[in-house]
Enzyme design. Structure first.
Site, mmCIF file in Angstrom:
data_model
loop_
_atom_site.group_PDB
_atom_site.id
_atom_site.type_symbol
_atom_site.label_atom_id
_atom_site.label_comp_id
_atom_site.label_asym_id
_atom_site.label_seq_id
_atom_site.Cartn_x
_atom_site.Cartn_y
_atom_site.Cartn_z
ATOM 1 N N ALA A 1 2.000 14.234 -1.868
ATOM 2 C CA ALA A 1 3.301 13.697 -1.479
ATOM 3 C C ALA A 1 4.321 14.776 -1.141
ATOM 4 O O ALA A 1 5.147 14.586 -0.251
ATOM 5 C CB ALA A 1 3.843 12.800 -2.591
ATOM 6 N N THR B 1 7.541 14.525 1.627
ATOM 7 C CA THR B 1 8.871 14.122 1.166
ATOM 8 C C THR B 1 9.962 14.797 1.992
ATOM 9 O O THR B 1 11.016 14.198 2.224
ATOM 10 C CB THR B 1 9.081 14.421 -0.330
ATOM 11 O OG1 THR B 1 8.794 15.794 -0.587
ATOM 12 C CG2 THR B 1 8.218 13.520 -1.195
ATOM 13 N N PHE C 1 5.478 8.158 -4.519
ATOM 14 C CA PHE C 1 5.240 6.898 -5.212
ATOM 15 C C PHE C 1 5.465 7.004 -6.714
ATOM 16 O O PHE C 1 5.920 6.063 -7.331
ATOM 17 C CB PHE C 1 3.809 6.401 -4.934
ATOM 18 C CG PHE C 1 3.663 5.862 -3.543
ATOM 19 C CD1 PHE C 1 3.833 4.507 -3.289
ATOM 20 C CD2 PHE C 1 3.378 6.701 -2.481
ATOM 21 C CE1 PHE C 1 3.722 4.005 -2.000
ATOM 22 C CE2 PHE C 1 3.268 6.207 -1.191
ATOM 23 C CZ PHE C 1 3.432 4.856 -0.955
ATOM 24 N N TRP D 1 6.917 3.295 -6.687
ATOM 25 C CA TRP D 1 6.394 2.529 -7.811
ATOM 26 C C TRP D 1 7.261 2.691 -9.055
ATOM 27 O O TRP D 1 7.409 1.753 -9.842
ATOM 28 C CB TRP D 1 4.955 2.917 -8.108
ATOM 29 C CG TRP D 1 3.996 2.501 -7.040
ATOM 30 C CD1 TRP D 1 4.159 1.462 -6.147
ATOM 31 C CD2 TRP D 1 2.758 3.093 -6.733
ATOM 32 N NE1 TRP D 1 3.077 1.384 -5.313
ATOM 33 C CE2 TRP D 1 2.191 2.386 -5.643
ATOM 34 C CE3 TRP D 1 2.051 4.163 -7.249
ATOM 35 C CZ2 TRP D 1 0.969 2.700 -5.085
ATOM 36 C CZ3 TRP D 1 0.826 4.487 -6.701
ATOM 37 C CH2 TRP D 1 0.299 3.752 -5.625
ATOM 38 N N GLN E 1 -4.022 13.485 0.188
ATOM 39 C CA GLN E 1 -3.874 12.214 -0.524
ATOM 40 C C GLN E 1 -2.910 11.295 0.215
ATOM 41 O O GLN E 1 -2.736 10.151 -0.160
ATOM 42 C CB GLN E 1 -3.334 12.465 -1.940
ATOM 43 C CG GLN E 1 -4.266 13.242 -2.810
ATOM 44 C CD GLN E 1 -3.705 13.488 -4.194
ATOM 45 O OE1 GLN E 1 -4.406 13.996 -5.015
ATOM 46 N NE2 GLN E 1 -2.470 13.154 -4.480
ATOM 47 N N HIS F 1 -7.118 8.711 0.736
ATOM 48 C CA HIS F 1 -6.675 7.326 0.578
ATOM 49 C C HIS F 1 -6.552 6.604 1.921
ATOM 50 O O HIS F 1 -5.962 5.537 2.004
ATOM 51 C CB HIS F 1 -5.339 7.278 -0.163
ATOM 52 C CG HIS F 1 -5.388 7.901 -1.524
ATOM 53 N ND1 HIS F 1 -6.185 7.409 -2.529
ATOM 54 C CD2 HIS F 1 -4.765 8.990 -2.030
ATOM 55 C CE1 HIS F 1 -6.033 8.163 -3.613
ATOM 56 N NE2 HIS F 1 -5.186 9.128 -3.337
ATOM 57 N N CYS G 1 -13.125 -0.995 13.035
ATOM 58 C CA CYS G 1 -13.637 -2.323 13.359
ATOM 59 C C CYS G 1 -14.880 -2.613 12.517
ATOM 60 O O CYS G 1 -15.831 -1.824 12.503
ATOM 61 C CB CYS G 1 -13.984 -2.400 14.848
ATOM 62 S SG CYS G 1 -14.699 -3.991 15.312
ATOM 63 N N CYS H 1 -17.988 -3.327 15.240
ATOM 64 C CA CYS H 1 -18.621 -2.260 16.021
ATOM 65 C C CYS H 1 -18.559 -0.892 15.355
ATOM 66 O O CYS H 1 -19.238 0.040 15.782
ATOM 67 C CB CYS H 1 -18.007 -2.182 17.425
ATOM 68 S SG CYS H 1 -16.279 -1.646 17.444
#
Length: 133
Positions: free
Chosen positions: A14, A18, A25, A32, A74, A94, A102, A105
């Protein structure tokens, strides 16, 4: 030590984004963290409008100079790719909110618009090019 290394891998999180205005988070003002307190982040930055930082660009320059061989991130913000880093030099642990694969395919595309949890929750959308709601 760097000059003698056979392979240099950089791991980003992060902190690299930032400074582009993307909130973290889990930090003191993280998305969070604030959510647990019943608050919302006051950021107006979106993944679409965020721009790669000088750190992103420095990493690209070091990859191009063959000082760094691989970047492991990350982050889901797509800023490494938008900085010009090639996919072959990037592992996104992540995923990437701009990346779609898809299920029919197997092709991977970058549509330019981020996928959001809202789409997944409201529509159960798998994010494939063949099943756009």
């Amino acid at each position: 030590m760097i000059r003698e290394a056979k392979c240099i891998v950089v791991h980003t999180g992060a902190g690299i984004s930032t400074s582009a205005g993307i909130p973290d988070f889990r930090g003191p003002n993280g998305v969070w963290t604030l959510e647990k307190q019943g608050k919302k982040s006051d950021t107006t930055m979106t993944f679409e409008s965020a721009q790669p930082t000088i750190t992103h660009m420095a990493l690209v320059a070091m990859v191009e100079a063959r000082i760094i061989q691989m970047i492991i991130s990350q982050n889901v913000d797509g800023l490494h790719l938008r900085s010009g880093l090639l996919r072959e030099n990037l592992a996104e642990l992540h995923g990437n909110v701009f990346m779609e694969r898809c299920e029919k395919c197997g092709n991977t595309v970058l549509p330019g618009v981020s996928l959001t949890v809202v789409w997944l929750v409201l529509f159960g959308w798998a994010g494939t090019q063949h099943e756009i709601p």
